[in-house]
Design a protein around this motif. Structure first.
Motif, mmCIF file in Angstrom:
data_model
loop_
_atom_site.group_PDB
_atom_site.id
_atom_site.type_symbol
_atom_site.label_atom_id
_atom_site.label_comp_id
_atom_site.label_asym_id
_atom_site.label_seq_id
_atom_site.Cartn_x
_atom_site.Cartn_y
_atom_site.Cartn_z
ATOM 1 N N ILE A 1 25.870 74.153 30.207
ATOM 2 C CA ILE A 1 25.486 72.957 29.011
ATOM 3 C C ILE A 1 26.609 71.964 28.684
ATOM 4 C CG2 ILE A 1 24.732 72.965 26.756
ATOM 5 C CD1 ILE A 1 23.955 76.040 26.961
ATOM 6 N N LEU A 2 25.865 70.793 28.614
ATOM 7 C CA LEU A 2 27.111 69.551 28.371
ATOM 8 C C LEU A 2 26.670 69.107 27.027
ATOM 9 C CD1 LEU A 2 29.076 67.785 29.737
ATOM 10 C CD2 LEU A 2 27.247 66.222 30.518
ATOM 11 N N ASP A 3 27.381 68.788 26.185
ATOM 12 C CA ASP A 3 27.413 68.136 24.959
ATOM 13 C C ASP A 3 28.091 66.866 24.995
ATOM 14 O OD1 ASP A 3 27.117 67.286 22.405
ATOM 15 O OD2 ASP A 3 29.054 68.646 21.552
ATOM 16 N N ILE A 4 27.424 65.795 24.805
ATOM 17 C CA ILE A 4 27.962 64.467 24.902
ATOM 18 C C ILE A 4 28.307 63.734 23.570
ATOM 19 C CG2 ILE A 4 27.893 62.209 25.838
ATOM 20 C CD1 ILE A 4 26.057 63.397 28.124
ATOM 21 N N ALA B 1 36.916 67.736 27.022
ATOM 22 C CA ALA B 1 37.444 66.750 27.767
ATOM 23 C C ALA B 1 37.242 65.366 27.494
ATOM 24 C CB ALA B 1 36.639 66.865 29.042
ATOM 25 N N LYS B 2 37.933 64.485 27.473
ATOM 26 C CA LYS B 2 37.928 63.188 26.869
ATOM 27 C C LYS B 2 37.217 62.284 27.880
ATOM 28 C CE LYS B 2 40.487 59.058 25.289
ATOM 29 N NZ LYS B 2 41.879 58.478 25.055
ATOM 30 N N HIS B 3 35.987 61.472 27.550
ATOM 31 C CA HIS B 3 34.942 60.920 28.248
ATOM 32 C C HIS B 3 34.360 59.814 27.234
ATOM 33 C CE1 HIS B 3 31.907 60.956 31.550
ATOM 34 N NE2 HIS B 3 31.170 60.331 30.668
ATOM 35 N N ASP B 4 34.150 58.461 28.227
ATOM 36 C CA ASP B 4 33.562 57.312 27.397
ATOM 37 C C ASP B 4 32.073 57.367 28.259
ATOM 38 O OD1 ASP B 4 32.641 55.042 26.262
ATOM 39 O OD2 ASP B 4 34.306 53.840 27.107
ATOM 40 N N ILE B 5 31.116 57.747 27.527
ATOM 41 C CA ILE B 5 29.655 57.769 28.086
ATOM 42 C C ILE B 5 29.391 56.344 28.554
ATOM 43 C CG2 ILE B 5 28.518 57.711 26.029
ATOM 44 C CD1 ILE B 5 27.623 59.554 29.171
ATOM 45 N N LEU B 6 30.058 55.452 27.917
ATOM 46 C CA LEU B 6 29.605 53.894 28.273
ATOM 47 C C LEU B 6 30.666 53.291 29.474
ATOM 48 C CD1 LEU B 6 29.286 52.280 24.756
ATOM 49 C CD2 LEU B 6 27.509 53.335 26.066
ATOM 50 N N ALA C 1 32.888 54.592 35.350
ATOM 51 C CA ALA C 1 33.632 55.273 35.981
ATOM 52 C C ALA C 1 33.769 56.825 35.463
ATOM 53 C CB ALA C 1 35.059 54.545 36.087
ATOM 54 N N ASP C 2 33.854 56.926 34.248
ATOM 55 C CA ASP C 2 34.004 58.282 33.565
ATOM 56 C C ASP C 2 32.596 58.918 34.008
ATOM 57 O OD1 ASP C 2 36.383 57.877 32.462
ATOM 58 O OD2 ASP C 2 35.690 57.890 30.359
ATOM 59 N N ASN C 3 31.502 58.315 33.736
ATOM 60 C CA ASN C 3 30.259 59.078 34.139
ATOM 61 C C ASN C 3 30.208 59.263 35.656
ATOM 62 O OD1 ASN C 3 29.250 58.752 31.436
ATOM 63 N ND2 ASN C 3 28.272 56.676 32.037
ATOM 64 N N ALA C 4 30.698 58.710 36.579
ATOM 65 C CA ALA C 4 30.865 58.900 38.142
ATOM 66 C C ALA C 4 31.633 60.183 38.185
ATOM 67 C CB ALA C 4 31.265 57.828 38.764
ATOM 68 N N ALA D 1 20.827 58.832 29.213
ATOM 69 C CA ALA D 1 19.490 58.990 30.207
ATOM 70 C C ALA D 1 20.018 59.085 31.692
ATOM 71 C CB ALA D 1 18.544 58.508 29.971
ATOM 72 N N HIS D 2 20.650 57.804 32.087
ATOM 73 C CA HIS D 2 20.853 57.723 33.524
ATOM 74 C C HIS D 2 21.942 58.645 34.047
ATOM 75 C CE1 HIS D 2 18.454 54.107 34.272
ATOM 76 N NE2 HIS D 2 18.971 53.676 33.038
ATOM 77 N N THR D 3 22.841 58.982 33.267
ATOM 78 C CA THR D 3 23.999 60.188 33.687
ATOM 79 C C THR D 3 23.080 61.315 33.927
ATOM 80 O OG1 THR D 3 25.728 59.017 32.524
ATOM 81 C CG2 THR D 3 26.067 61.062 33.038
#
Length: 293
Positions: A118-121, A172-177, A180-183, A236-238
């Motif tokens: 499970i992933l919580d964004i 973890a630190k992550h910027d959904i926008l 590079a982070d999404n990749a 959605a795309h990620t």
């Protein structure tokens, strides 16, 4: 200072009923005073240090600071979470998001005979991810839960909550926008992606209570008026890439854009798209499934 003194001071910024409820919670959560204690005048019998502490807390409340920030904690899904400026105060309707995720997780485990990933964004205080983990483990499951956020401050509070609630999740630190982070997220890794991203348009700020506007983090609340689905598009795309076949995405939405969010998921390639109402009968949630390929 009497109980009625506290209510009277709070009544300048809250209606009388809400002021009474806040006064009761303040005395209970901070000093452990029950209704019986209060009725017997315990608020007037606090020590000098506790009275000074109560005065400081009342000053913050009179300045419009939310009670949860003043006490440093809140309850969500039956659990007590640390909160502070830098994270949103979880709302009651978001508990439904947790329940939806847990329902899907149980079905996933039943059909696949393995524990769900499970992933919580945009985890904020960690309340969604931690509650999912605790509710599932309390029912004998061992889910793999990852929680992401762009804010170092929020991640610090989430780590504190995870430790306090004996929760083994990955933060973890992550910027959904950020593409590079999404990749960097793995392909076909997750069975469920859940998110309560920023969704309030700037134009809606005028309708909000001043204590929210002055104290809760705007980066976790607002999106541009001309791009209300900003975060949902990225999520959605990620999700389309990172969900396993037949994986599920579960989103909390702005009630004004619930239908638009559902349509976005359809256009992105999801199927079995459903919208659901919250406890106040507002269109609030969207669930969808990735296809089998």
């Amino acid at each position: 200072m009497t109980y009625n003194d506290i209510i009277n001071r709070l009544s300048y910024i809250y209606d009388r009923q809400e002021a009474r409820a806040i006064a009761r919670r303040l005395l209970d959560e901070t000093f452990g005073l029950s209704l019986t204690d209060i009725a017997l005048g315990a608020a007037e019998q606090l020590s000098a240090d506790d009275t000074a502490r109560l005065e400081r807390m009342l000053g913050r409340l009179e300045d419009g600071e939310p009670l949860q920030y003043v006490t440093g904690k809140t309850t969500f899904c039956g659990l007590t979470f640390n909160v502070g400026e830098g994270v949103l105060i979880p709302r009651p309707e978001t508990e439904q998001l947790v329940q939806l995720a847990c329902d899907h997780a149980r079905r996933t485990a039943h059909h696949t005979q393995r524990q769900p990933h499970i992933l919580d964004i945009g985890t904020g205080s960690g309340c969604i991810a931690i509650s999912i983990y605790r509710l599932l483990t309390d029912n004998g499951m061992t889910p793999h839960v990852t929680a992401l956020d762009i804010s170092d401050k929020a991640l610090g509070i989430a780590r504190l909550n995870a430790a306090a609630l004996d929760t083994h999740i990955r933060l973890a630190k992550h910027d959904i926008l950020n593409p590079a982070d999404n990749a960097s997220l793995p392909d076909r890794e997750y069975d469920i992606i859940v998110s309560n991203p920023p969704y309030i348009c700037t134009k809606e700020a005028a309708e909000m209570h001043r204590n929210v506007l002055r104290h809760e983090p705007h980066t976790a609340l607002f999106v541009p008026d001309d791009n209300p689905l900003l975060f949902y598009k990225a999520i959605a795309h990620t999700a389309m890439r990172t969900l396993k076949p037949q994986g599920t995405i579960i989103l909390e939405t702005n009630r004004a854009y619930n239908g638009d969010t559902a349509q976005l998921l359809i256009q992105t390639g999801f199927n079995n798209v459903e919208t659901k109402r919250d406890i106040y009968d507002n269109p609030r949630f969207v669930t969808a499934r990735k296809n089998k390929s």
